[in-house]
Design an enzyme around this catalytic site. Structure first.
Site, mmCIF file in Angstrom:
data_model
loop_
_atom_site.group_PDB
_atom_site.id
_atom_site.type_symbol
_atom_site.label_atom_id
_atom_site.label_comp_id
_atom_site.label_asym_id
_atom_site.label_seq_id
_atom_site.Cartn_x
_atom_site.Cartn_y
_atom_site.Cartn_z
ATOM 1 N NE ARG A 136 23.442 36.544 48.116
ATOM 2 C CZ ARG A 136 23.098 35.890 49.215
ATOM 3 N NH1 ARG A 136 23.235 36.457 50.387
ATOM 4 N NH2 ARG A 136 22.602 34.688 49.130
ATOM 5 C CG HIS A 169 40.007 40.733 24.522
ATOM 6 N ND1 HIS A 169 38.808 41.261 24.948
ATOM 7 C CD2 HIS A 169 40.948 41.252 25.351
ATOM 8 C CE1 HIS A 169 39.024 42.060 25.981
ATOM 9 N NE2 HIS A 169 40.306 42.077 26.237
ATOM 10 C CD GLU A 229 44.493 49.083 27.672
ATOM 11 O OE1 GLU A 229 43.750 49.817 26.999
ATOM 12 O OE2 GLU A 229 44.228 47.874 27.909
ATOM 13 C CG ASN A 260 36.194 47.434 25.325
ATOM 14 O OD1 ASN A 260 37.035 47.206 26.183
ATOM 15 N ND2 ASN A 260 34.906 47.393 25.563
#
Ligand code: NAD
Ligand code: GLY
Length: 361
Positions: A121, A252, A185, A245
């Site tokens: 976790r 994508h 980017e 994005n």
């Protein structure tokens, strides 16, 4: 010589150190490794180049490493590869306070980060990005994921690292195509929120392609500063962070539609950004001159400015899996002008289809 930025997220804040040779600087790294053993997740390409340097840096702090060397490539950003990390962690009886260090590009960073988020976790996590793209984007902000055959980065978690160490010297061994992909980017930050940076890029793109270290240090620092500001304001993408994005919904679709690894992520983002720019023009926002100006910079960076010819219907089908889809509505990052992006559901399918058609070969 290195520069340091801070990602301000309260108790989960962390530094980003940027500079040549920071990978060998034990003073920057070892205080962040709480245990005497660190797991280093890397791949078959990066390990022969940088694993030994990292090992000797950690040894200065009496920290030993367990290397986990994965196959290289976007097509391996899968459950199966992720499981290899868990096999290694469990096989070596790693405890939850063991630090996981991702040494590599965005694929290794995203997968290593997701493993760190899941193992018992959550275990401490450090990013050592070695591609331009990962130094300016994926190592900062805590998005971790693997791909699904139906969609990119669809399975993942927000999980922040405790440190990002971006050694600009590692870019010397990066293939030129990968360097160019990273520029996509970088240009993105100029387009969405930093006109001054866009103008700087217009004046300095060739220096970046020539690996001029001063120019690289400036571009990586300014990109990370932009990203850190956005992430600090909207860590889990309930608003502004979605602007990061730009071009990604179309990009994508290209990556998934062609099969992971055919086009590099940055290449798909570049072509996707031009589709978004075309659509922004058709919405009456960007002028034709602005679209041309954006296209020119991407061309000079050696990046594609037309998308893959998947067919409009296939684009639309793939885009419906986008993480920004809300109540079935497609939301896209578009440009009002250079330096100002918006998230919008105003474009209808006819306009989107026309922009895709105009920008795909
Ligand atoms: P990558 O990780 O595939 O690395 C590109 C190639 O360069 C690989 O072959 C790698 O082994 C090699 N490499 C890495 N460092 C090297 C070096 N110094 N010298 C020589 N070769 C080296 O690709 P990438 O462009 O770094 O990352 C793309 C991935 O990042 C995609 O999966 C994308 O979805 C993800 N991404 C994530 C975020 C995020 O916020 N988490 C943001 C952008 C992109
Ligand atoms: N690369 C997009 C983000 O980190 O939000």
């Amino acid at each position: 010589m290195s520069q340091t930025l801070n990602v301000a997220l309260g108790e989960r804040s962390y530094p980003i150190h940027i500079g040549c040779g920071v990978l060998a600087d034990a003073g920057l790294l070892t205080p962040h490794v709480g245990n005497k053993k660190a797991v280093v997740v890397t791949n078959t390409t990066v390990a022969p180049l940088y694993l030994e340097t990292l090992r000797s840096t950690l040894e200065k702090g009496q920290i030993s490493i367990l290397p986990v060397i994965l196959p290289d490539g976007e097509q391996y950003k899968t459950w199966e590869t992720l499981n290899q990390i868990f096999d290694a962690l469990l096989g070596a009886h790693c405890e939850r306070n063991t630090t996981l260090i991702a040494l590599g590009g965005g694929v290794i960073g995203d997968m290593g980060g997701f493993a760190a988020a899941c193992y018992q976790r959550g275990m401490p996590f450090i990013q050592i990005p070695t591609t331009l793209l990962s130094q300016v984007d994926s190592s900062v902000g805590g998005k971790t994921a693997i791909n699904h055959p139906l969609g990119k980065n669809m399975i993942g978690a927000f999980y922040q690292p405790q440190l990002v160490l971006a050694d600009l010297s590692t870019l010397d061994t990066l293939p030129e195509r990968e360097l160019k992909a990273g520029l996509a980017e970088i240009i993105k930050y100029g387009l969405i929120r930093d006109m001054e940076f866009f103008v700087w890029l217009e004046a300095n793109i060739e220096q970046l392609l020539a690996l001029d270290k001063e120019a690289l240090a400036y571009a990586v620092h300014r990109s990370c500063a932009n990203k850190a500001e956005v992430v600090a304001a909207d860590e889990r993408e309930s608003g502004e962070r979605a602007l990061l994005n730009l071009g990604h919904t179309f990009g994508h679709a290209i990556e998934t539609g062609l099969g992971y690894g055919k086009w590099l992520h940055g290449e798909a983002v570049a072509a996707g950004t031009l589709i978004a720019a075309e659509l922004s023009h058709r919405m009456g926002w960007l002028t034709a001159d602005e679209v041309l100006r954006i296209e020119k910079l991407f061309v000079r960076a050696g990046l594609p400015v037309f998308g893959a010819d998947l067919g409009v219907e296939r684009y639309l089908e793939l885009m419906r899996h986008d993480k920004k889809v809300k109540d079935g509505m497609l939301r896209l990052v578009l440009l009002k002008t250079i330096g100002q992006a918006v998230i919008s559901d105003e474009a209808d399918e006819v306009q989107i289809s026309a922009a895709i058609k105009a920008r795909c070969t």
